[in-house]
Design an enzyme around this catalytic site. Sequence first.
Site, PDB file in Angstrom:
ATOM      1  N   ILE A 165      34.047  47.828  42.865  1.00  0.00           N
ATOM      2  CA  ILE A 165      35.440  47.390  42.730  1.00  0.00           C
ATOM      3  C   ILE A 165      36.203  48.328  41.819  1.00  0.00           C
ATOM      4  O   ILE A 165      37.320  48.768  42.138  1.00  0.00           O
ATOM      5  CB  ILE A 165      35.507  45.944  42.210  1.00  0.00           C
ATOM      6  CG1 ILE A 165      34.846  44.976  43.197  1.00  0.00           C
ATOM      7  CG2 ILE A 165      36.963  45.529  41.969  1.00  0.00           C
ATOM      8  CD1 ILE A 165      34.707  43.556  42.676  1.00  0.00           C
ATOM      9  N   ILE A 186      40.278  40.993  36.310  1.00  0.00           N
ATOM     10  CA  ILE A 186      39.950  40.563  37.677  1.00  0.00           C
ATOM     11  C   ILE A 186      38.448  40.303  37.787  1.00  0.00           C
ATOM     12  O   ILE A 186      37.899  40.302  38.887  1.00  0.00           O
ATOM     13  CB  ILE A 186      40.393  41.605  38.731  1.00  0.00           C
ATOM     14  CG1 ILE A 186      39.786  42.986  38.436  1.00  0.00           C
ATOM     15  CG2 ILE A 186      41.902  41.693  38.783  1.00  0.00           C
ATOM     16  CD1 ILE A 186      40.033  44.017  39.533  1.00  0.00           C
ATOM     17  N   ARG A 224      35.824  37.911  35.271  1.00  0.00           N
ATOM     18  CA  ARG A 224      35.586  36.501  34.966  1.00  0.00           C
ATOM     19  C   ARG A 224      36.340  36.148  33.695  1.00  0.00           C
ATOM     20  O   ARG A 224      36.479  36.970  32.787  1.00  0.00           O
ATOM     21  CB  ARG A 224      34.090  36.217  34.784  1.00  0.00           C
ATOM     22  CG  ARG A 224      33.282  36.182  36.072  1.00  0.00           C
ATOM     23  CD  ARG A 224      33.643  34.979  36.924  1.00  0.00           C
ATOM     24  NE  ARG A 224      32.786  34.809  38.092  1.00  0.00           N
ATOM     25  CZ  ARG A 224      33.048  35.296  39.290  1.00  0.00           C
ATOM     26  NH1 ARG A 224      34.148  36.014  39.485  1.00  0.00           N
ATOM     27  NH2 ARG A 224      32.222  35.077  40.301  1.00  0.00           N
ATOM     28  N   GLU A 279      38.827  27.148  35.028  1.00  0.00           N
ATOM     29  CA  GLU A 279      39.796  27.294  36.120  1.00  0.00           C
ATOM     30  C   GLU A 279      39.939  25.964  36.843  1.00  0.00           C
ATOM     31  O   GLU A 279      38.938  25.431  37.325  1.00  0.00           O
ATOM     32  CB  GLU A 279      39.329  28.375  37.111  1.00  0.00           C
ATOM     33  CG  GLU A 279      39.343  29.767  36.525  1.00  0.00           C
ATOM     34  CD  GLU A 279      38.799  30.833  37.481  1.00  0.00           C
ATOM     35  OE1 GLU A 279      38.214  30.456  38.525  1.00  0.00           O
ATOM     36  OE2 GLU A 279      38.947  32.016  37.192  1.00  0.00           O
ATOM     37  N   HIS A 336      42.734  32.826  40.745  1.00  0.00           N
ATOM     38  CA  HIS A 336      41.471  33.434  41.189  1.00  0.00           C
ATOM     39  C   HIS A 336      41.527  33.737  42.685  1.00  0.00           C
ATOM     40  O   HIS A 336      40.738  33.209  43.476  1.00  0.00           O
ATOM     41  CB  HIS A 336      40.287  32.520  40.870  1.00  0.00           C
ATOM     42  CG  HIS A 336      38.976  33.264  40.807  1.00  0.00           C
ATOM     43  ND1 HIS A 336      37.915  32.839  40.053  1.00  0.00           N
ATOM     44  CD2 HIS A 336      38.550  34.425  41.412  1.00  0.00           C
ATOM     45  CE1 HIS A 336      36.899  33.677  40.184  1.00  0.00           C
ATOM     46  NE2 HIS A 336      37.266  34.647  41.009  1.00  0.00           N
ATOM     47  N   ILE A 337      42.436  34.619  43.061  1.00  0.00           N
ATOM     48  CA  ILE A 337      42.683  34.907  44.472  1.00  0.00           C
ATOM     49  C   ILE A 337      42.258  36.321  44.861  1.00  0.00           C
ATOM     50  O   ILE A 337      42.718  36.857  45.867  1.00  0.00           O
ATOM     51  CB  ILE A 337      44.168  34.694  44.831  1.00  0.00           C
ATOM     52  CG1 ILE A 337      45.080  35.518  43.910  1.00  0.00           C
ATOM     53  CG2 ILE A 337      44.521  33.224  44.760  1.00  0.00           C
ATOM     54  CD1 ILE A 337      46.548  35.492  44.300  1.00  0.00           C
ATOM     55  N   GLY A 338      41.358  36.912  44.080  1.00  0.00           N
ATOM     56  CA  GLY A 338      40.931  38.273  44.373  1.00  0.00           C
ATOM     57  C   GLY A 338      40.408  38.466  45.785  1.00  0.00           C
ATOM     58  O   GLY A 338      40.651  39.496  46.416  1.00  0.00           O
TER      59      GLY A 338
END
Length: 395
Positions: free
Chosen positions: A230, A309, A311, A340, A359-361
Amino acid sequence: MLRSKAFSLLKPIPLMSGQSNLAYKFIHPAIASHRHCCHRRSVDYRQRNKTHPGSAGGRTISALQTKVMAEEELPGVLILDIGGTHGVLENLAALMKKHFRLITMKEFLENKKEMSKKIQSIFVFECRPTIDRELLESLPNLKVIGNSGVGVDHLDLKMISSFGVKVTNTPHAVADPTADIGMALMLASARRLVEGCQIAVSPDTKYFAVDWLGVEVTRATLGIIGMGSIGYRVARRARAFDMRILYHNRNRRKEEEEAVGARYCEKMEDLLQQSDFVMLVVNLTPETHKLIGKKELGLMKPTATLINISRGAVIDQDALVEALQNKVIRAAALDVTYPEPLPRDHPLLKLNNIIITPHIGTATVQAIRMMAEEAITNMLAVLNGQPIPSEVFPK
């Protein structure tokens, strides 16, 4: 003797055209010949007795019965639910049904004695179902836990391994969409997009202030903490913005740094002091828990932005609140928090120099399906004794 020799000669061959490419069947010529003979005898029997392929003697087998029989032959996979707030999305469930018999947690709890024997795998979607010792002890035939996503901090790998169960994840499916969200957060924070949108649509806005300014991403310095798949993809995107790229990683990645023109910082402190944007792209481990705290935030430029991006627990959130309130850093942009969602009265939610997304990665149509496909491939590989594409080992 003959049987053992026949099975020793078994070898994998691809499925025929039209069948899924996610699995392989094992067929020996002798077995294939036996099937052909059986098929010829069954055709002769039907002709003599005027039955059809969907019959058993003179009894017609309904489509429902045929479906049930087919499902019984598939390996059982435990999931939390189908649909609803936390269940597997229905289109993904349909994909999984081609390879597994889906057993929901409710079905399992209602009939533990029967279902426990059928379950050979567990599909963990959005960190559910919870994998604990009690569950593992109740599944004698469990062989693999297929995690949808790359992070496995919600799984006790050592405990799972002690039961002889393998764990897999989906690193290939998540890299690009997660890198995209990292760039999106950096751009949105730099140009104050969320705040700007609120101004543009507010009924109280009479004019746009000329001194309402953001900062540029182009030619700025980006510090990436964690140069895995990533982090590397973030660097590739940043290169298109002519950014100066620094990175810190446990091990130097010379091939990657040469490909994107990045510079390695052996000490994280050096990266923090030089970067206009600091992006966290690490796994959550005991070593990275609260990796960024008061000391690290104090090393950053007062004009810098922190982007997470990875945790939520990688950042000391109390220290971050203090740093944002006191303008120790310019801003923060988080796709992850701990917990979350945050409690609705959490101080981070009251600040105007932070962006928080839910948390929409990997929350794209394409990524969710690719993650499911990768998880299915991993689980089938374990069940069929094949090499496992993405196995996670306990440390």
